[in-house]
Enzyme design. Structure first.
Site, PDB file in Angstrom:
ATOM      1  N   GLU A  41       0.789  -1.189   0.044  1.00  0.00           N
ATOM      2  CA  GLU A  41      -0.019  -0.112  -0.201  1.00  0.00           C
ATOM      3  C   GLU A  41       0.867   0.938   0.111  1.00  0.00           C
ATOM      4  OE1 GLU A  41      -2.539   0.884   3.436  1.00  0.00           O
ATOM      5  OE2 GLU A  41      -3.981   1.393   2.094  1.00  0.00           O
ATOM      6  N   GLY A  74       3.612   2.911  10.369  1.00  0.00           N
ATOM      7  CA  GLY A  74       3.583   1.969  11.701  1.00  0.00           C
ATOM      8  C   GLY A  74       3.380   0.793  11.513  1.00  0.00           C
ATOM      9  N   ALA A  75       2.503   0.253  10.689  1.00  0.00           N
ATOM     10  CA  ALA A  75       2.073  -1.135  10.584  1.00  0.00           C
ATOM     11  C   ALA A  75       1.205  -1.204   9.337  1.00  0.00           C
ATOM     12  CB  ALA A  75       1.394  -1.523  11.658  1.00  0.00           C
ATOM     13  N   MET A  76       0.851  -2.413   8.788  1.00  0.00           N
ATOM     14  CA  MET A  76       0.176  -2.743   7.741  1.00  0.00           C
ATOM     15  C   MET A  76      -0.790  -3.889   8.002  1.00  0.00           C
ATOM     16  SD  MET A  76      -0.615  -1.628   4.711  1.00  0.00           S
ATOM     17  CE  MET A  76      -1.997  -2.311   3.646  1.00  0.00           C
ATOM     18  N   GLU A  77      -1.925  -3.540   7.468  1.00  0.00           N
ATOM     19  CA  GLU A  77      -3.159  -4.728   7.793  1.00  0.00           C
ATOM     20  C   GLU A  77      -3.181  -5.780   6.725  1.00  0.00           C
ATOM     21  OE1 GLU A  77      -3.624  -1.085   6.707  1.00  0.00           O
ATOM     22  OE2 GLU A  77      -5.155  -1.172   5.352  1.00  0.00           O
ATOM     23  N   ASN A  78      -2.359  -6.130   6.331  1.00  0.00           N
ATOM     24  CA  ASN A  78      -2.438  -7.211   5.490  1.00  0.00           C
ATOM     25  C   ASN A  78      -3.165  -8.336   5.952  1.00  0.00           C
ATOM     26  OD1 ASN A  78      -0.225  -6.133   3.610  1.00  0.00           O
ATOM     27  ND2 ASN A  78       1.157  -6.554   5.336  1.00  0.00           N
ATOM     28  N   HIS A 106      -6.067  -1.077  15.794  1.00  0.00           N
ATOM     29  CA  HIS A 106      -6.058  -0.576  14.384  1.00  0.00           C
ATOM     30  C   HIS A 106      -6.221  -1.645  13.341  1.00  0.00           C
ATOM     31  CE1 HIS A 106      -5.799   3.238  11.866  1.00  0.00           C
ATOM     32  NE2 HIS A 106      -5.200   2.157  11.294  1.00  0.00           N
ATOM     33  N   GLU A 107      -4.945  -2.087  13.315  1.00  0.00           N
ATOM     34  CA  GLU A 107      -4.710  -3.285  12.265  1.00  0.00           C
ATOM     35  C   GLU A 107      -5.762  -4.203  12.195  1.00  0.00           C
ATOM     36  OE1 GLU A 107      -2.846  -1.696  10.028  1.00  0.00           O
ATOM     37  OE2 GLU A 107      -2.105  -0.291  11.382  1.00  0.00           O
ATOM     38  N   GLU A 153      -9.138   4.227   6.931  1.00  0.00           N
ATOM     39  CA  GLU A 153      -8.356   4.610   7.867  1.00  0.00           C
ATOM     40  C   GLU A 153      -9.369   5.465   8.959  1.00  0.00           C
ATOM     41  OE1 GLU A 153      -5.837   3.344   8.224  1.00  0.00           O
ATOM     42  OE2 GLU A 153      -4.903   3.050   6.185  1.00  0.00           O
TER      43      GLU A 153
HETATM   44 ZN    ZN Z   1      -4.730   1.980   9.031  1.00  0.00          ZN
END
Ligand code: ZN
Length: 896
Positions: A156, A297-301, A332-333, A355
């Site tokens: 992303e 910060g992070a990624m929601e794969n 969040h993720e 988001e």
């Molecule tokens: Zn997010």
């Protein structure tokens, strides 16, 4: 058999098909935005061959697709890929020789030319290619941890095109089936469970993974390296999910133990989310991965959520801030597994659906599972922060039209996240939490594994609530229009009734060139006192320029809070007498409303209605609050005064005396060391006060205490490494900053050396902040140069540079450094981070000349850096507003 006749027929057929094609085959140019809809992907098989020790990898992408009409080419995405072979096979298994060509290098658009016109129908396209591991944390990239190389992915927003050729746009959701061929000693993970393993020749093995649910390209993920794989607690079945779901942690080698605290908190988060959505976690496993270097910060794969390592690797010595961040970001993720992964926006103008929802849902889940984290206050602080940006003329709308790839990169901002979350919160309150949830549940159910837009959401909410057009219009007024509403209020007694008069306009700071005339549909809720000491709440949808509200039971002496529970995304400006009554009752207000009050002070100051004296007068009462968020609410404004307004010793003394009086006893009471059994909030308050008093206000006694900790941390252990654990982990950053400022070169020397043998992420962040804080010019220069040195990871560069512009001298030196080194900096961080570059190197500027020079320097670079145009416009506008506000200040106001 008659060959002649056959030949004639074939020739005829060909000419008919060419004739049709001339009319039907698309005659178009390379699409730089959305792809055309006449070629649709149906499914992907992606086979990667990856050895992290090498500098490139190879892949084969098999794409089943449908041509909706006859065509002689199709468009797709692919960037920096060396495609060596491409074939197209039709449904009769006939192969056609086709050609892959780059069509727009910078945007990553490619074409496959068929060499002839092919009829509508289903095809299978196979592209074999190789590609370098990306150096800027995009696509398939390589990082190292303790000397060992790892490969991870970040697709992303639009970086899947670096990883494989495909239709890199979120509206195309298809199943993906991955295989990873890796050296035998490497561990490999992907979105789904592994279903097969095959030993290959020469020490390689091929791991095959289950097909995914339909996903957009930006959610495809895998990782290869000598990872530790740690089993977490299983996530038991629930009424929404029939089977147990496995949970694992994926950590760099040797770090497996430290990912366990993050795993322990995960099942409760998943279960709480399922209860909200009424929809079971839809993927076949949950892996949480700690990435040694990461841009976000992070990624929601789905099934393989990736995090920056400091959020995942925790122990008793971790800063309280990281422990809390770990929970918040995980919530969040995981919320994204529904918002974004199960239901996806079709295009990037609706990224807020991902988001804003994940940010809002993160607060809801945190409030439910950890009420002591006060996620309600964090949501309000987020809104107040967004309101600052939202008062710029150059700000984005929540649903900003996308005009180029730069708009996609810059869409991940405070407007999308924090304003979006605040707007959802406001309309949730307006509809009622149960009704809102009902709307969300039917939205998820209706659009599962497909795409949905803002309109789909608004109509699901309207249907659930039975509300009409007025509600939909009100919600859209916040989504499709930039800016913060300012609600002006005056209470008056009319015929024995208390009537609150309301007026709305756009909030604009002093010096703004914007037009204040703008209308929203604002759900205004007011809390007010009635006789007997009780309080009541009254709500009204204000969708005209003016309105009024009767407050039953209120009297001329009632106080009122124009934004009850601070649930509304608007600022307010009260009649002076009304404000005075509210101020007098401040301590009776809940914490949420005290934050709204603090924002009103900030807003009034930014608008030039309140001067520094008014801010200093309001500060002590807020600072006394037992609640950390309220006690520190005016610190950003006090910092602004210190940075931009203090010009004389007398002014500095006044500000210092006030800060000391308000905060030093509190810090001394907390002490500089952690105390057994203390709350996480005490640790966070200690860190915030120590940083403000030591680095901004520079109180000698606080600096002395921190220097003592910094000195200890800089001593060497028997193994030759620094004794960083000797300092309070919550104060390490500040302690090392004081140490580099007080000790100068010796401290800078040892910290630079420590970068090469420290891998603990929180300690590295502290070291970089400490180096960035170095003030002596030669040392500061050495620190800045590290941003271009491999000793500092790409994802760490901004921590270092941001820390180096804390004061005016640092800002000046950073700018000069940037103008000399910008080419290397851009090369290292990647052009797609260009939108953030102006703020990184020129943020906090506060003069016309700084605005001018950033403008003339960046103008020629704008074409090269997608997103930089908006980044520049915003940084420049902030600089000019700061300049106007500074010029308006009466020096005497700080001396009252
Ligand atoms: Zn997010």
């Amino acid at each position: 058999m008659c060959t002649t006749r056959r030949f004639t027929l074939a020739a005829l057929a060909l000419s008919i098909s060419s004739f049709n094609a001339a009319a039907a085959t698309p005659n178009d140019t390379a699409p730089l935005g959305k792809l055309p809809r006449w070629a649709l992907p149906l499914a992907y098989q992606l086979d990667f061959r990856v050895d992290p020790r090498q500098s490139e990898y190879s892949g084969s992408a098999t794409i089943d697709l449908e041509l909706k009409q006859a065509a002689d080419h199709l468009w797709l995405h692919g960037q920096d890929l060396s495609v060596v072979k491409v074939t197209l096979t039709d449904s009769k298994n006939q192969a056609h020789a086709v050609q892959y060509k780059v069509a727009a290098q910078k945007e990553g658009v490619a074409t496959v030319e068929f060499g002839q016109t092919l009829p509508a129908g289903r095809y299978r396209m196979v592209l074999e290619y190789s590609a370098p591991f990306n150096q800027q944390l995009e696509g398939v990239y390589k990082v190292s941890s303790q000397g060992a190389p790892y490969v991870i992915t970040q697709m992303e927003a639009i970086s899947a095109r670096y990883a494989f050729p495909g239709f890199d746009e979120p509206s195309f959701k298809t199943p993906f089936t991955l295989s990873l061929t890796v050296p035998e000693n490497q561990v490999a993970v992907a979105n789904t469970r592994q279903v097969a393993e095959q030993k290959l020749e020469q020490g390689w093995r091929k791991l095959s993974f289950a097909a995914t649910k339909p996903l957009p390209t930006y959610l495809v993920a895998f990782a290869v390296g000598p990872w530790d794989v740690v089993d977490g607690p299983q996530i038991p079945a629930t009424q929404w999910r029939a089977q147990t779901t496995p949970l694992r942690g994926i950590a760099p080698h040797g770090e497996g133990e430290r990912i366990k605290p993050a795993l322990a908190q995960t099942p409760a988060i998943i279960t709480a989310l399922e209860d909200y959505f009424g929809f079971g976690y839809p993927f076949d496993k949950v892996d949480l991965l700690a990435a040694p270097d990461f841009a976000a910060g992070a990624m929601e794969n789905p099934g393989l959520v990736t995090f920056r390592d400091y959020l995942m690797l925790l122990d008793a010595n971790s800063p309280a801030n990281n422990v809390r961040g770990s929970f918040n970001v995980t919530a969040h993720e995981l919320a994204h597994q529904w918002f974004g992964d199960t239901v996806t926006m079709p295009w990037w103008d609706d990224i807020w659906l991902n988001e804003a929802f994940a940010t809002w849902m993160q607060a809801k889940i945190t409030q439910q599972l950890h009420p002591e984290y006060r996620a309600d206050l964090e949501l309000i602080n987020g809104a107040n922060y967004a309101m600052q940006s939202d008062s710029l003329v150059s700000v984005r709308k929540i649903r900003q039209p996308i005009t180029g790839n730069g708009d996609i990169e810059t869409a991940f901002d405070g407007i999308t996240y924090q304003k979006g979350a605040a707007v959802l919160n406001m309309f949730e309150r307006y509809l009622g939490a149960d009704t809102f949830r009902q709307g969300v549940r039917s939205y998820i159910k209706q659009h599962q594994f497909a795409n949905a837009t803002a309109d789909d959401l608004v109509s699901a909410l309207a249907k659930a609530s039975g509300k009409d057009q007025r509600f939909s219009k009100a919600m859209q007024s916040f989504l499709d229009q930039a800016g913060v509403p300012l609600v002006e209020t005056t209470l008056s007694m009319e015929n024995g009734k208390a009537v609150l008069h309301l007026k709305q306009q756009r909030y604009l700071p002093l010096g703004s060139a914007g037009d204040a005339k703008r209308l929203w549909g604002i759900p205004v809720c007011v809390r007010y006192s009635v006789a007997g000491g009780d309080a009541k709440t009254q709500c009204e949808l204000l969708d005209q320029a003016q309105g009024k509200m009767v407050l039953p039971g209120a009297t001329a002496s009632s106080w009122y809070m124009p934004n009850a529970d601070a649930a509304g995304y608007y600022r307010f400006d009260m009649a002076r007498a009304d404000l005075a009554r509210l101020t007098g009752s401040l301590t009776q207000l809940p914490d949420t409303e005290q934050l709204a009050y603090a924002d009103a002070i900030n807003a009034g100051f930014g608008r030039g209605d309140l001067d520094a004296a008014a801010v200093l007068a309001a500060a002590p009462q807020l600072a006394q609050s037992a609640t950390r968020e309220v006690a520190t609410a005016l610190i950003p404004t006090l910092k602004w005064l210190e940075k931009h307004e203090v010009r004389s010793d007398a002014q500095r003394e006044r500000l210092t005396a006030l800060a000391r009086k308000m905060y030093l006893p509190r810090l001394q009471q907390l002490g500089y060391q952690r105390r057994a059994g203390e709350s996480q909030d005490d640790a966070l308050l200690r860190a915030a006060l120590a940083q403000f008093l030591a680095l901004d206000i520079k109180l000698p006694e606080v600096r002395k205490a921190l220097l003592a900790q910094g000195d200890k941390a800089l001593e060497k252990n028997a193994d030759g490494k620094l004794d960083l654990a000797a300092a309070n982990p919550d104060l390490l950053r500040t302690a090392l900053s004081v140490a580099t400022q007080e000790q100068g070169t010796p401290a800078v020397d040892v910290l630079i050396k420590a970068l090469s043998n420290t891998s603990e992420p929180a300690q590295r962040m502290a070291i970089l902040s400490g180096l960035g804080a170095a003030t002596a010019s030669a040392n500061a220069q050495r620190a800045r140069n590290l941003a271009l040195d491999p000793l500092v990871k790409v994802g760490e560069m901004s921590t270092l540079l941001r820390a180096s512009r804390e004061d005016g001298e640092g800002r000046e030196a950073l700018w000069k450094w940037f103008t000399l080194n910008h080419e290397q900096l851009i090369k290292r961080s990647g052009e797609t981070s260009g939108g953030r570059l102006p703020d990184l190197v020129a943020g906090d500027s506060c003069s016309q000349s700084e605005a001018d020079r950033m403008n003339s320097f960046f103008q020629p670079l704008l074409k090269q850096l997608p997103g930089a145009e908006r980044g520049l416009a915003q940084t420049r506008e902030k600089t000019l507003l700061c300049t106007a506000l500074r010029e308006k200040q009466d020096p005497a106001a700080l001396l009252h």
